[in-house]
Design a protein around this motif. Sequence first.
Motif, PDB file in Angstrom:
ATOM      1  N   ASN A 106     -30.149  -8.161 -33.753  1.00  0.00           N
ATOM      2  CA  ASN A 106     -30.498  -8.730 -32.446  1.00  0.00           C
ATOM      3  C   ASN A 106     -31.744  -8.063 -31.869  1.00  0.00           C
ATOM      4  O   ASN A 106     -32.665  -8.725 -31.387  1.00  0.00           O
ATOM      5  CB  ASN A 106     -29.329  -8.566 -31.468  1.00  0.00           C
ATOM      6  CG  ASN A 106     -28.118  -9.388 -31.862  1.00  0.00           C
ATOM      7  OD1 ASN A 106     -28.179 -10.202 -32.774  1.00  0.00           O
ATOM      8  ND2 ASN A 106     -27.014  -9.172 -31.174  1.00  0.00           N
ATOM      9  N   LYS A 125     -35.505  -9.579 -31.035  1.00  0.00           N
ATOM     10  CA  LYS A 125     -36.127  -9.466 -29.711  1.00  0.00           C
ATOM     11  C   LYS A 125     -37.535  -8.890 -29.784  1.00  0.00           C
ATOM     12  O   LYS A 125     -38.433  -9.335 -29.047  1.00  0.00           O
ATOM     13  CB  LYS A 125     -35.254  -8.606 -28.780  1.00  0.00           C
ATOM     14  CG  LYS A 125     -33.982  -9.298 -28.325  1.00  0.00           C
ATOM     15  CD  LYS A 125     -33.208  -8.451 -27.333  1.00  0.00           C
ATOM     16  CE  LYS A 125     -33.880  -8.424 -25.979  1.00  0.00           C
ATOM     17  NZ  LYS A 125     -33.066  -7.731 -24.963  1.00  0.00           N
ATOM     18  N   GLN A 174     -21.100 -18.588 -36.549  1.00  0.00           N
ATOM     19  CA  GLN A 174     -20.101 -18.537 -35.475  1.00  0.00           C
ATOM     20  C   GLN A 174     -18.730 -18.092 -36.009  1.00  0.00           C
ATOM     21  O   GLN A 174     -17.743 -18.818 -35.941  1.00  0.00           O
ATOM     22  CB  GLN A 174     -20.022 -19.887 -34.765  1.00  0.00           C
ATOM     23  CG  GLN A 174     -21.370 -20.318 -34.202  1.00  0.00           C
ATOM     24  CD  GLN A 174     -21.328 -21.605 -33.431  1.00  0.00           C
ATOM     25  OE1 GLN A 174     -21.451 -21.581 -32.211  1.00  0.00           O
ATOM     26  NE2 GLN A 174     -21.156 -22.711 -34.121  1.00  0.00           N
ATOM     27  N   VAL A 194     -30.570 -18.517 -34.552  1.00  0.00           N
ATOM     28  CA  VAL A 194     -30.750 -17.648 -33.395  1.00  0.00           C
ATOM     29  C   VAL A 194     -32.092 -16.944 -33.568  1.00  0.00           C
ATOM     30  O   VAL A 194     -32.309 -16.226 -34.543  1.00  0.00           O
ATOM     31  CB  VAL A 194     -29.617 -16.609 -33.265  1.00  0.00           C
ATOM     32  CG1 VAL A 194     -29.883 -15.671 -32.096  1.00  0.00           C
ATOM     33  CG2 VAL A 194     -28.273 -17.309 -33.099  1.00  0.00           C
ATOM     34  N   SER A 223     -35.985 -17.312 -28.825  1.00  0.00           N
ATOM     35  CA  SER A 223     -35.727 -18.245 -27.727  1.00  0.00           C
ATOM     36  C   SER A 223     -34.262 -18.268 -27.304  1.00  0.00           C
ATOM     37  O   SER A 223     -33.936 -18.719 -26.205  1.00  0.00           O
ATOM     38  CB  SER A 223     -36.155 -19.664 -28.132  1.00  0.00           C
ATOM     39  OG  SER A 223     -35.299 -20.191 -29.146  1.00  0.00           O
ATOM     40  N   SER A 224     -33.367 -17.772 -28.168  1.00  0.00           N
ATOM     41  CA  SER A 224     -31.939 -17.870 -27.864  1.00  0.00           C
ATOM     42  C   SER A 224     -31.192 -16.547 -27.971  1.00  0.00           C
ATOM     43  O   SER A 224     -29.995 -16.498 -27.667  1.00  0.00           O
ATOM     44  CB  SER A 224     -31.279 -18.893 -28.799  1.00  0.00           C
ATOM     45  OG  SER A 224     -31.547 -18.590 -30.157  1.00  0.00           O
ATOM     46  N   GLU A 275     -31.085 -13.813 -26.229  1.00  0.00           N
ATOM     47  CA  GLU A 275     -30.471 -13.244 -25.022  1.00  0.00           C
ATOM     48  C   GLU A 275     -29.168 -13.947 -24.667  1.00  0.00           C
ATOM     49  O   GLU A 275     -28.311 -13.363 -24.015  1.00  0.00           O
ATOM     50  CB  GLU A 275     -31.459 -13.309 -23.857  1.00  0.00           C
ATOM     51  CG  GLU A 275     -32.633 -12.341 -24.019  1.00  0.00           C
ATOM     52  CD  GLU A 275     -33.495 -12.253 -22.770  1.00  0.00           C
ATOM     53  OE1 GLU A 275     -33.142 -12.900 -21.761  1.00  0.00           O
ATOM     54  OE2 GLU A 275     -34.503 -11.535 -22.809  1.00  0.00           O
ATOM     55  N   GLN A 276     -29.014 -15.185 -25.085  1.00  0.00           N
ATOM     56  CA  GLN A 276     -27.780 -15.917 -24.791  1.00  0.00           C
ATOM     57  C   GLN A 276     -26.584 -15.357 -25.557  1.00  0.00           C
ATOM     58  O   GLN A 276     -25.449 -15.489 -25.110  1.00  0.00           O
ATOM     59  CB  GLN A 276     -27.961 -17.396 -25.145  1.00  0.00           C
ATOM     60  CG  GLN A 276     -29.044 -18.106 -24.349  1.00  0.00           C
ATOM     61  CD  GLN A 276     -29.259 -19.526 -24.847  1.00  0.00           C
ATOM     62  OE1 GLN A 276     -28.633 -19.973 -25.812  1.00  0.00           O
ATOM     63  NE2 GLN A 276     -30.146 -20.247 -24.183  1.00  0.00           N
ATOM     64  N   VAL A 277     -26.840 -14.759 -26.705  1.00  0.00           N
ATOM     65  CA  VAL A 277     -25.732 -14.310 -27.548  1.00  0.00           C
ATOM     66  C   VAL A 277     -25.609 -12.788 -27.623  1.00  0.00           C
ATOM     67  O   VAL A 277     -24.613 -12.275 -28.139  1.00  0.00           O
ATOM     68  CB  VAL A 277     -25.872 -14.868 -28.986  1.00  0.00           C
ATOM     69  CG1 VAL A 277     -25.889 -16.382 -28.963  1.00  0.00           C
ATOM     70  CG2 VAL A 277     -27.121 -14.337 -29.661  1.00  0.00           C
ATOM     71  N   GLU A 278     -26.599 -12.061 -27.094  1.00  0.00           N
ATOM     72  CA  GLU A 278     -26.626 -10.605 -27.255  1.00  0.00           C
ATOM     73  C   GLU A 278     -25.393  -9.930 -26.661  1.00  0.00           C
ATOM     74  O   GLU A 278     -24.742  -9.090 -27.307  1.00  0.00           O
ATOM     75  CB  GLU A 278     -27.899 -10.047 -26.619  1.00  0.00           C
ATOM     76  CG  GLU A 278     -28.181  -8.614 -27.004  1.00  0.00           C
ATOM     77  CD  GLU A 278     -29.554  -8.174 -26.554  1.00  0.00           C
ATOM     78  OE1 GLU A 278     -30.091  -7.231 -27.154  1.00  0.00           O
ATOM     79  OE2 GLU A 278     -30.109  -8.770 -25.602  1.00  0.00           O
ATOM     80  N   LEU A 310     -22.527 -11.259 -26.068  1.00  0.00           N
ATOM     81  CA  LEU A 310     -21.340 -11.703 -26.789  1.00  0.00           C
ATOM     82  C   LEU A 310     -21.197 -10.979 -28.119  1.00  0.00           C
ATOM     83  O   LEU A 310     -20.076 -10.783 -28.607  1.00  0.00           O
ATOM     84  CB  LEU A 310     -21.403 -13.217 -27.024  1.00  0.00           C
ATOM     85  CG  LEU A 310     -21.355 -14.079 -25.750  1.00  0.00           C
ATOM     86  CD1 LEU A 310     -21.563 -15.539 -26.090  1.00  0.00           C
ATOM     87  CD2 LEU A 310     -20.034 -13.881 -25.018  1.00  0.00           C
ATOM     88  N   ARG A 355     -19.776 -13.268 -30.741  1.00  0.00           N
ATOM     89  CA  ARG A 355     -20.853 -13.912 -31.519  1.00  0.00           C
ATOM     90  C   ARG A 355     -21.430 -12.887 -32.498  1.00  0.00           C
ATOM     91  O   ARG A 355     -21.253 -11.690 -32.332  1.00  0.00           O
ATOM     92  CB  ARG A 355     -21.959 -14.418 -30.593  1.00  0.00           C
ATOM     93  CG  ARG A 355     -21.547 -15.621 -29.757  1.00  0.00           C
ATOM     94  CD  ARG A 355     -21.319 -16.875 -30.567  1.00  0.00           C
ATOM     95  NE  ARG A 355     -22.522 -17.382 -31.230  1.00  0.00           N
ATOM     96  CZ  ARG A 355     -23.412 -18.196 -30.633  1.00  0.00           C
ATOM     97  NH1 ARG A 355     -23.245 -18.589 -29.397  1.00  0.00           N
ATOM     98  NH2 ARG A 355     -24.469 -18.635 -31.327  1.00  0.00           N
TER      99      ARG A 355
END
Length: 326
Positions: free
Chosen positions: A261, A265, A276, A309, A312-313, A315-318, A320, A326
């Motif tokens: 992750n 970034k 998932q 992932v 662009s995405s 931060e939405q899953v970090e 979790l 996730r």
Amino acid sequence: MKRIVAFTAAAFLLGAACTGDEGNGGEERAGDQERYSFYVVEHGSSGDPYWEVVKKGAEDAAARYDVDLTWLNPEQFSIQKVVDLLNSAIAATPDGMLVTIIDPEAVDPPIRQAIESGVPVIAIDIPDTRPFPEKLPYLFYIGPDDYIGGRRAAETMLEQGPIERAACAIHEQGSIGLELRCKGFTDVIEAAGGTVDKLDIGQDPTRIQQAEQAYFAANPDATAVLTLGPVGAIPTIQLLEDQGLAGEILHGSFDLDPTTNASIKDGSTLFTIDGQPYLLGYQGVEMLYLHNQYGFTLGGDIVTGPAIVDQSSIEQVEALTEQRIR
């Protein structure tokens, strides 16, 4: 279309199950039904972040539905050990099993024995890729499409420009799922005029870095590497950083973990493919419960990935990922 309907049905059941009061799973059973006992037999080594997420999903569903859950996996990747663990699980006469079809020929006898004895079996993470009638008659499969995941990985890398040579780094030799990821990746890269080398890296971090360092030294035209999970990704990210190659060598991976992750970034890793895995554990246990309790089954597989992932995405899953969702 069949798969889409199956996933929607499972999602509906999951949503419906979560509308009740927490902790009352056992109270929803008719009469004095005894607790069900489910076994998970998977091939991932202990401590693999991917399987920790699958396990969290399974444990959450087991708590929700008030069932006993036993988790079996080898300490180190071994197909023979998986076969031994399957035999142990069958001897316990469980009410249901979640299994990975890590090697169809090797796991066929014990899984077929379980099914023929009346144990409901759901395949997770890796399906039986053989054609009928060789294919095991389990209820259905829950997990990602690894071949499509490999193709998506190659397509995403090629958006950055042509790739003359790339490595597909396999950390579990003999794993059908990882082979499918490499095949999808290879098919797309080769169709675009490039070459893919399959690299056996094993699971020891030092060995992984040594194998990759030797590969890039011997193949200066290689400009990309695909790792197939955190076991391979974490040492690779460190190696590329130490060698000053982060950003120069395209890196893509599968699955989420804090190191991957962070690398996404900061731009060192281009993307990861998310299957998932929480859904494999949660929906697997949920569907075993619903099958035992009410006779529910599905008309097709539940395909949980691939999902890209990237920056662009991420931060939405970090957050979790830290929660093992996730």
